[in-house]
Design a protein around this motif. Structure first.
Motif, PDB file in Angstrom:
ATOM      1  N   GLN A  63       0.846  -1.185   0.000  1.00 47.32           N
ATOM      2  CA  GLN A  63       0.000   0.000   0.000  1.00 47.32           C
ATOM      3  C   GLN A  63       0.891   1.248   0.000  1.00 47.32           C
ATOM      4  OE1 GLN A  63      -1.568  -3.287   0.641  1.00 47.32           O
ATOM      5  NE2 GLN A  63      -1.079  -2.633   2.718  1.00 47.32           N
ATOM      6  N   GLY A  64       0.272   2.391  -0.302  1.00 42.09           N
ATOM      7  CA  GLY A  64       1.026   3.634  -0.315  1.00 42.09           C
ATOM      8  C   GLY A  64       1.701   3.864  -1.651  1.00 42.09           C
ATOM      9  N   ALA A  87       0.754   7.966  -2.943  1.00 47.86           N
ATOM     10  CA  ALA A  87       0.049   8.021  -1.664  1.00 47.86           C
ATOM     11  C   ALA A  87      -0.762   9.308  -1.609  1.00 47.86           C
ATOM     12  CB  ALA A  87       1.038   7.945  -0.513  1.00 47.86           C
ATOM     13  N   SER A  88      -1.705   9.443  -2.520  1.00 50.94           N
ATOM     14  CA  SER A  88      -2.410  10.708  -2.718  1.00 50.94           C
ATOM     15  C   SER A  88      -3.731  10.800  -1.965  1.00 50.94           C
ATOM     16  CB  SER A  88      -2.680  10.912  -4.220  1.00 50.94           C
ATOM     17  OG  SER A  88      -3.401   9.816  -4.752  1.00 50.94           O
ATOM     18  N   THR A 100      -5.258   0.207   0.309  1.00 47.78           N
ATOM     19  CA  THR A 100      -5.479  -0.635  -0.864  1.00 47.78           C
ATOM     20  C   THR A 100      -4.257  -0.613  -1.789  1.00 47.78           C
ATOM     21  OG1 THR A 100      -6.447   1.195  -2.136  1.00 47.78           O
ATOM     22  CG2 THR A 100      -7.958  -0.169  -0.849  1.00 47.78           C
ATOM     23  N   ALA A 101      -4.218  -1.588  -2.669  1.00 48.35           N
ATOM     24  CA  ALA A 101      -3.192  -1.666  -3.706  1.00 48.35           C
ATOM     25  C   ALA A 101      -3.830  -2.293  -4.934  1.00 48.35           C
ATOM     26  CB  ALA A 101      -2.016  -2.513  -3.226  1.00 48.35           C
TER      27      ALA A 101
END
Length: 244
Positions: free
Chosen positions: A151-152, A190-191, A198-199
């Motif tokens: 994630q990120g 990472a907006s 999530t990814a």
């Protein structure tokens, strides 16, 4: 002559002259403005590229070297959605050397068209031959989105040469090399807060249509932290936290 003594025609002429003078002044400054904007844009691009180059990218997935588990699986990859999968270790690249495991010249093809430099480590180039099953769910080369470390801000990439069939998913071609090789990649920033939870699930899928067969050459598939500068064809071996 004062404005009070001018005719309407004379006043309009004076206004037109002043407007023309103003236009000439603005026009003379446009080149300076454009030059300043171009310089600022170049400085911004340089800053962004330097920042990316100085950012540490850590491998978040397993087995970027793509070592095989057996003739039907890549070690550490959770491949789903296929009726059959045949995996062949075509070549191993290390230092300035190529080990050709099949005699097909795949390692030489890669070095001639993608990267001909020194490799500080080992990685394999594998040949995939597959047939997608009849389920509607995508056939993923590595279904690892649920492992809670992707994630990120992240980048997924690989070098890929499609020989037959089709592929899909989040990844797209950032560069087309000669003889069919491509640098495929997908990035997520990472907006938003949702990106912290999530990814992308389907980074690379094999065959867009159910029951379809395909064949490809592939190497260095993995996901790393941060935004890699894929626009400059930068993708290689990354330090990893996880081990297969």
């Amino acid at each position: 002559m004062s404005n009070n003594n001018m005719t309407i025609s004379e006043r309009l002429t004076r206004v037109a002259e002043r407007a023309n003078t103003l236009c000439n002044t603005v026009s003379s400054q446009i080149s300076f403005i454009n030059s300043a904007l171009s310089e600022a844009e170049a400085q911004s691009s340089e800053f962004i590229n330097n920042a990316r180059a100085e950012q540490s990218h850590i491998l978040l997935s397993s087995n970027q070297q793509m070592h095989l588990q057996d003739a039907n699986a890549i070690k550490g990859f959770n491949t789903i959605g296929l009726e059959s999968l045949e995996v062949t270790r075509e070549a191993t690249l290390h230092a300035s050397n190529i080990v050709d495991h099949t005699g097909n010249g795949v390692g030489e093809d890669f070095k001639a068209n993608v990267f001909n430099g020194y490799v500080n480590g080992y990685f394999d180039i594998v040949r995939l031959k597959w047939k997608r099953n009849m389920a509607s769910h995508p056939a993923r080369i590595n279904d690892d989105w649920y492992r809670n470390y992707q994630q990120g801000a992240l980048t997924t990439g690989c070098y890929f040469k499609l020989i037959a069939g089709s592929i899909g998913g989040e990844m797209s071609a950032y560069h087309n090399f000669a003889n069919g090789w491509q640098l495929l990649g997908a990035r997520q920033s990472a907006s938003s807060i949702s990106k912290a939870f999530t990814a992308p699930h389907s980074k690379l899928t094999l065959s867009r249509n159910t029951g379809e067969e395909g064949e490809a050459l592939m190497c260095l598939f993995g996901t790393v932290s941060g935004f890699v500068n894929l626009e400059d064809k930068i993708w290689g071996l990354y330090p990893e936290f996880t081990k297969v």
